[in-house]
Design a protein around this motif. Sequence first.
Motif, PDB file in Angstrom:
ATOM      1  N   ARG A  44     -48.461 145.163  61.272  1.00  0.00           N
ATOM      2  CA  ARG A  44     -47.816 144.157  60.458  1.00  0.00           C
ATOM      3  C   ARG A  44     -48.081 142.780  61.051  1.00  0.00           C
ATOM      4  O   ARG A  44     -47.994 142.584  62.248  1.00  0.00           O
ATOM      5  N   GLU A  45     -48.372 141.829  60.193  1.00  0.00           N
ATOM      6  CA  GLU A  45     -48.730 140.481  60.638  1.00  0.00           C
ATOM      7  C   GLU A  45     -47.871 139.437  59.927  1.00  0.00           C
ATOM      8  O   GLU A  45     -47.703 139.490  58.708  1.00  0.00           O
ATOM      9  N   SER A  46     -47.359 138.500  60.695  1.00  0.00           N
ATOM     10  CA  SER A  46     -46.662 137.366  60.111  1.00  0.00           C
ATOM     11  C   SER A  46     -47.714 136.398  59.586  1.00  0.00           C
ATOM     12  O   SER A  46     -48.538 135.913  60.356  1.00  0.00           O
ATOM     13  N   VAL A  47     -47.680 136.112  58.310  1.00  0.00           N
ATOM     14  CA  VAL A  47     -48.686 135.263  57.685  1.00  0.00           C
ATOM     15  C   VAL A  47     -48.253 133.804  57.716  1.00  0.00           C
ATOM     16  O   VAL A  47     -49.015 132.924  58.115  1.00  0.00           O
ATOM     17  N   ALA A  48     -47.029 133.537  57.281  1.00  0.00           N
ATOM     18  CA  ALA A  48     -46.540 132.164  57.203  1.00  0.00           C
ATOM     19  C   ALA A  48     -45.024 132.169  57.240  1.00  0.00           C
ATOM     20  O   ALA A  48     -44.395 133.086  56.715  1.00  0.00           O
ATOM     21  N   THR A  49     -44.467 131.121  57.848  1.00  0.00           N
ATOM     22  CA  THR A  49     -43.018 130.986  57.972  1.00  0.00           C
ATOM     23  C   THR A  49     -42.621 129.565  57.634  1.00  0.00           C
ATOM     24  O   THR A  49     -43.350 128.623  57.955  1.00  0.00           O
ATOM     25  N   ILE A  50     -41.465 129.431  57.006  1.00  0.00           N
ATOM     26  CA  ILE A  50     -40.912 128.101  56.736  1.00  0.00           C
ATOM     27  C   ILE A  50     -39.425 128.129  57.072  1.00  0.00           C
ATOM     28  O   ILE A  50     -38.704 129.042  56.669  1.00  0.00           O
ATOM     29  N   THR A  51     -38.977 127.141  57.817  1.00  0.00           N
ATOM     30  CA  THR A  51     -37.571 127.066  58.184  1.00  0.00           C
ATOM     31  C   THR A  51     -36.794 126.283  57.131  1.00  0.00           C
ATOM     32  O   THR A  51     -37.372 125.642  56.256  1.00  0.00           O
ATOM     33  N   THR A  52     -35.485 126.316  57.263  1.00  0.00           N
ATOM     34  CA  THR A  52     -34.667 125.546  56.325  1.00  0.00           C
ATOM     35  C   THR A  52     -34.928 124.050  56.469  1.00  0.00           C
ATOM     36  O   THR A  52     -34.706 123.289  55.537  1.00  0.00           O
ATOM     37  N   GLY A  53     -35.409 123.664  57.634  1.00  0.00           N
ATOM     38  CA  GLY A  53     -35.752 122.263  57.841  1.00  0.00           C
ATOM     39  C   GLY A  53     -37.108 121.885  57.305  1.00  0.00           C
ATOM     40  O   GLY A  53     -37.480 120.703  57.325  1.00  0.00           O
ATOM     41  N   SER A  61     -55.451 133.188  61.122  1.00  0.00           N
ATOM     42  CA  SER A  61     -56.380 133.742  60.139  1.00  0.00           C
ATOM     43  C   SER A  61     -56.230 133.120  58.747  1.00  0.00           C
ATOM     44  O   SER A  61     -57.131 133.245  57.921  1.00  0.00           O
ATOM     45  N   VAL A  62     -55.103 132.462  58.490  1.00  0.00           N
ATOM     46  CA  VAL A  62     -54.876 131.905  57.148  1.00  0.00           C
ATOM     47  C   VAL A  62     -54.671 130.399  57.149  1.00  0.00           C
ATOM     48  O   VAL A  62     -54.618 129.776  56.075  1.00  0.00           O
ATOM     49  N   ARG A  63     -54.562 129.816  58.336  1.00  0.00           N
ATOM     50  CA  ARG A  63     -54.279 128.377  58.409  1.00  0.00           C
ATOM     51  C   ARG A  63     -55.385 127.604  57.705  1.00  0.00           C
ATOM     52  O   ARG A  63     -56.564 127.839  57.915  1.00  0.00           O
ATOM     53  N   GLY A  64     -54.961 126.655  56.867  1.00  0.00           N
ATOM     54  CA  GLY A  64     -55.917 125.857  56.103  1.00  0.00           C
ATOM     55  C   GLY A  64     -56.243 126.458  54.740  1.00  0.00           C
ATOM     56  O   GLY A  64     -56.814 125.776  53.889  1.00  0.00           O
ATOM     57  N   ARG A  65     -55.891 127.712  54.552  1.00  0.00           N
ATOM     58  CA  ARG A  65     -56.162 128.364  53.260  1.00  0.00           C
ATOM     59  C   ARG A  65     -54.881 128.713  52.514  1.00  0.00           C
ATOM     60  O   ARG A  65     -54.848 128.697  51.285  1.00  0.00           O
ATOM     61  N   PHE A  66     -53.841 129.055  53.259  1.00  0.00           N
ATOM     62  CA  PHE A  66     -52.568 129.445  52.650  1.00  0.00           C
ATOM     63  C   PHE A  66     -51.539 128.339  52.856  1.00  0.00           C
ATOM     64  O   PHE A  66     -51.553 127.641  53.878  1.00  0.00           O
ATOM     65  N   THR A  67     -50.631 128.220  51.888  1.00  0.00           N
ATOM     66  CA  THR A  67     -49.542 127.251  52.003  1.00  0.00           C
ATOM     67  C   THR A  67     -48.235 127.905  51.578  1.00  0.00           C
ATOM     68  O   THR A  67     -48.140 128.441  50.468  1.00  0.00           O
ATOM     69  N   SER A  78     -42.602 130.646  48.104  1.00  0.00           N
ATOM     70  CA  SER A  78     -43.902 130.960  47.525  1.00  0.00           C
ATOM     71  C   SER A  78     -44.997 130.890  48.575  1.00  0.00           C
ATOM     72  O   SER A  78     -44.831 130.260  49.620  1.00  0.00           O
ATOM     73  N   LEU A  79     -46.090 131.552  48.266  1.00  0.00           N
ATOM     74  CA  LEU A  79     -47.255 131.514  49.140  1.00  0.00           C
ATOM     75  C   LEU A  79     -48.472 131.271  48.267  1.00  0.00           C
ATOM     76  O   LEU A  79     -48.858 132.143  47.474  1.00  0.00           O
ATOM     77  N   GLN A  80     -49.046 130.096  48.378  1.00  0.00           N
ATOM     78  CA  GLN A  80     -50.271 129.772  47.666  1.00  0.00           C
ATOM     79  C   GLN A  80     -51.444 130.182  48.549  1.00  0.00           C
ATOM     80  O   GLN A  80     -51.562 129.714  49.679  1.00  0.00           O
ATOM     81  N   MET A  81     -52.283 131.051  48.021  1.00  0.00           N
ATOM     82  CA  MET A  81     -53.396 131.586  48.797  1.00  0.00           C
ATOM     83  C   MET A  81     -54.698 131.157  48.147  1.00  0.00           C
ATOM     84  O   MET A  81     -54.975 131.530  47.002  1.00  0.00           O
ATOM     85  N   ASN A  82     -55.457 130.364  48.850  1.00  0.00           N
ATOM     86  CA  ASN A  82     -56.743 129.877  48.359  1.00  0.00           C
ATOM     87  C   ASN A  82     -57.874 130.416  49.227  1.00  0.00           C
ATOM     88  O   ASN A  82     -57.648 130.886  50.336  1.00  0.00           O
ATOM     89  N   SER A  83     -59.082 130.325  48.700  1.00  0.00           N
ATOM     90  CA  SER A  83     -60.277 130.768  49.431  1.00  0.00           C
ATOM     91  C   SER A  83     -60.074 132.163  50.000  1.00  0.00           C
ATOM     92  O   SER A  83     -60.330 132.415  51.186  1.00  0.00           O
ATOM     93  N   LEU A  84     -59.593 133.045  49.164  1.00  0.00           N
ATOM     94  CA  LEU A  84     -59.268 134.398  49.626  1.00  0.00           C
ATOM     95  C   LEU A  84     -60.509 135.139  50.095  1.00  0.00           C
ATOM     96  O   LEU A  84     -61.607 134.994  49.540  1.00  0.00           O
ATOM     97  N   LYS A  85     -60.302 135.952  51.118  1.00  0.00           N
ATOM     98  CA  LYS A  85     -61.366 136.758  51.709  1.00  0.00           C
ATOM     99  C   LYS A  85     -61.010 138.226  51.556  1.00  0.00           C
ATOM    100  O   LYS A  85     -59.836 138.579  51.390  1.00  0.00           O
ATOM    101  N   ARG A  86     -62.013 139.066  51.685  1.00  0.00           N
ATOM    102  CA  ARG A  86     -61.752 140.507  51.560  1.00  0.00           C
ATOM    103  C   ARG A  86     -60.730 140.963  52.585  1.00  0.00           C
ATOM    104  O   ARG A  86     -59.890 141.827  52.303  1.00  0.00           O
ATOM    105  N   GLU A  87     -60.771 140.368  53.769  1.00  0.00           N
ATOM    106  CA  GLU A  87     -59.838 140.794  54.812  1.00  0.00           C
ATOM    107  C   GLU A  87     -58.394 140.355  54.540  1.00  0.00           C
ATOM    108  O   GLU A  87     -57.488 140.713  55.294  1.00  0.00           O
ATOM    109  N   ASP A  88     -58.180 139.580  53.491  1.00  0.00           N
ATOM    110  CA  ASP A  88     -56.814 139.238  53.094  1.00  0.00           C
ATOM    111  C   ASP A  88     -56.176 140.353  52.259  1.00  0.00           C
ATOM    112  O   ASP A  88     -54.990 140.278  51.929  1.00  0.00           O
ATOM    113  N   THR A  89     -56.959 141.358  51.922  1.00  0.00           N
ATOM    114  CA  THR A  89     -56.431 142.485  51.165  1.00  0.00           C
ATOM    115  C   THR A  89     -55.353 143.187  51.969  1.00  0.00           C
ATOM    116  O   THR A  89     -55.597 143.652  53.086  1.00  0.00           O
ATOM    117  N   ASP A  90     -54.155 143.236  51.414  1.00  0.00           N
ATOM    118  CA  ASP A  90     -53.008 143.800  52.128  1.00  0.00           C
ATOM    119  C   ASP A  90     -51.831 143.904  51.161  1.00  0.00           C
ATOM    120  O   ASP A  90     -51.885 143.359  50.047  1.00  0.00           O
TER     121      ASP A  90
END
Length: 116
Positions: A44-53, A61-67, A78-90
Amino acid sequence: VQLQASGGGLVQAGGSLRLSCAVSKNIHNIESMAWFRQGSGKERESVATITTGGATNYADSVRGRFTISRDTAKNTVSLQMNSLKREDTDVYYCVVVTQLPYVRYWGRGTLVTVSS
């Protein structure tokens, strides 16, 4: 249902997808929201986190592509995923962490498949 994720699907490499997660208003004292992913045979991998602040953190592996973003009024993350790669399959999971008490809520996963 505490967390309801949507937006997964099949996309070609280089394409984009947007995942959304509706958070139940019954969950209080939210400290952070996140997206994790896990595929068959993978850790299991943490992809992205956002705090209340509003502070965000991304896996290398996703920095610059996911928001990751959150809408406080709609209680969604929400998670906006751009420039998706095969290895993003999950399978992607929405996660909400609360404080006092510390609880980690997991939503049902939504499958993202990136084809070549």
